[in-house]
Design an enzyme around this catalytic site. Structure first.
Site, short mmCIF file in Angstrom:
data_model
loop_
_atom_site.label_atom_id
_atom_site.label_comp_id
_atom_site.label_asym_id
_atom_site.label_seq_id
_atom_site.Cartn_x
_atom_site.Cartn_y
_atom_site.Cartn_z
N SER A 212 0.81 -1.30 0.28
CA SER A 212 0.04 0.47 0.55
C SER A 212 0.65 1.37 0.26
O SER A 212 1.69 1.26 -1.30
CB SER A 212 -1.03 -0.09 1.24
OG SER A 212 -1.94 0.83 0.88
N ASP A 347 -10.31 -2.88 -5.28
CA ASP A 347 -10.14 -2.37 -4.27
C ASP A 347 -10.72 -0.63 -3.76
O ASP A 347 -11.10 -0.57 -4.71
CB ASP A 347 -8.46 -2.14 -4.38
CG ASP A 347 -8.02 -1.26 -2.81
OD1 ASP A 347 -8.30 -0.83 -2.57
OD2 ASP A 347 -6.29 -1.50 -3.35
N HIS A 378 -8.52 -4.59 -0.29
CA HIS A 378 -7.47 -4.06 -0.05
C HIS A 378 -6.16 -5.10 0.55
O HIS A 378 -6.04 -4.78 1.83
CB HIS A 378 -7.25 -2.65 0.18
CG HIS A 378 -6.27 -1.65 0.35
ND1 HIS A 378 -5.37 -0.92 -0.55
CD2 HIS A 378 -5.57 -1.01 1.36
CE1 HIS A 378 -4.61 -0.01 -0.33
NE2 HIS A 378 -4.81 -0.30 0.98
#
Length: 431
Positions: A212, A347, A378
């Site tokens: 991320s 996501d 995610h």
């Protein structure tokens, strides 16, 4: 028999049938909502890959089956990106192990203290080489998060040493030593960790991994300076958004409940900042402290926090400048080492418009593979039969599988592909 009694006997047999019809309609409505919300009708498929046809990419796709085989999430809930994301957010992973590591502290030039946890391999690497994974977690995360521990444990067993950055200010029991904490794209702490590994283990080669926000940091780090790519075998980035400037508009939209996720992440950032308020604001005037904390308390989005607090740590004059300077989109094209970019189509945090960045990059650059799964949310990517997910996720397997393939390639690649020579050199030699 009265007229009233006759009406009652006439109507009463129809009432059960009417109620049964209402029950069936209600059940059908609930089932329809469940099917829609859980996305049960969505098919499963292999990742959608964007890459150029090169000897290395052909080898990687052949040697790393997770990239070409069907990703099958848990049947009942795994096709919902929201549930995948929620399970990652609340639990991280199921049955998370507890790898044993050593915490390292590195003084920075501005007075800050970077920390990372070092985990030695618990077995030999399949190539016999010394390989270290340098790992950058997601926003506000550190080595004690369950998804990080699960991945580290798996990588250790595959023969990798792992160094995991603890984002500055993320660990609740570590005090800040300067008025600064981690930001969206500051690479200083990650660079200090990589430098330590290179000095301490002069024979080791590096696999760079970012999750991320960490994906943005590692790609920016590699692209900032070509020397940062020395001794790096490859890089893997998972679920990053590539451009904060483009993402800020999508984070204010209610599509996929993105505005709600924005609020939750902002609330978490508030807690981290407030836990270090004496270190962050102690040197300021009382008036400025009250103003900064007042704006922080009323913030409902990451953008408001970034504008009022985060950008000031590095002296950026505006939010736009902060996002421009801290996004990897302006540096990633400088990365020359093999680069795997992984995202999920469902996501809820990364808008589809942002995925044109990795897709275009992979279409233009031979060293880049872009892998887009249909499901995974995610940082979820859970696998399992029906209801209960497995401890290891598709994400864990694909990172280690890609790393294993790269290490194997380095061992057996043709001499004409060593160093700066290109594929055309091999063609010329064969001719």
């Amino acid at each position: 028999m009265s007229t009233h009694e006759s009406d009652v006997h006439t109507i009463s047999p129809e009432l059960p049938a009417m109620f049964d019809g209402m029950k069936l309609a209600a059940v059908a409505t609930v089932l329809y909502i469940i099917v829609r919300c859980l996305n049960l009708k969505s098919p499963t498929a292999p990742p959608d890959l964007t890459y150029q046809d090169t000897p290395l990419n052909r080898f990687l796709l052949k040697s790393c089956p997770q990239l070409t085989k069907e990703y099958i999430p848990p049947l009942l809930w795994g096709k919902s990106g929201h549930l995948q994301t929620a399970l990652y957010g609340k639990l991280g992973r199921v049955s998370s192990p507890h790898p044993s590591g050593i915490r390292k502290y590195i003084p920075m030039q501005d007075g800050a203290t970077a920390t990372f946890d070092l985990f030695e391999p618990v077995g030999d690497h399949r190539t016999g080489d010394d390989i270290t994974m340098v790992i950058c977690p997601g926003i506000g995360n550190h080595s004690e998060k369950h998804y990080v521990r699960t991945f580290v444990d798996y990588a250790q067993k595959e023969g990798y040493r792992c160094a995991v950055l603890n984002h500055l200010g993320a660990l609740p029991n570590i005090e800040l030593t300067s008025p600064r904490m981690f930001t969206y794209g500051c690479t200083w702490e990650f660079a200090s960790m990589v430098g330590y590994i290179k000095r301490t283990y002069p024979q080791t080669q590096l696999i760079v991994v970012g999750f991320s926000l960490g994906g943005n940091i590692v790609c920016k780090f590699l692209g900032e300076n070509m020397t940062n790519q020395e001794r790096v075998l490859c890089c893997v980035s998972v679920c990053q958004g590539y451009s904060a400037l483009r993402a800020q508009e999508t984070f204010l939209q209610w599509d996929q409940f993105r505005r709600f996720y924005n609020f939750l992440m902002a609330d978490n950032m508030k807690k981290i900042i407030l836990s270090h308020r004496h270190s962050l604001f102690g040197g300021s005037s009382v008036k400025r402290i009250d103003a900064d904390l007042g704006r922080l308390w009323t913030a409902t989005s990451l953008m408001q926090i970034d504008d009022n607090i985060m950008r000031k740590f590095h002296g950026h004059s505006s939010l736009k400048e902060y996002y421009e300077k801290e996004s990897c989109v302006h540096y990633i094209h400088n990365v020359k080492v093999p680069l795997l970019l992984v995202n999920s189509a469902d996501d809820p945090l990364v808008h589809d418009s942002l995925l044109t960045i990795p897709r275009t990059l992979a279409a233009k650059k031979q060293n880049v593979i872009f892998s887009l799964t249909l499901h995974g949310g995610h940082l979820g990517f859970f696998e399992g039969a029906v209801l209960f997910p497995q401890p290891l996720t598709w994400m864990d397997k694909v990172i280690v599988g890609y790393a294993n393939s790269m290490c194997q390639w380095e061992k057996q690649k043709p001499p004409c592909l060593s160093g700066p020579l290109s594929e055309s050199s091999c063609t010329e030699e064969k001719a």
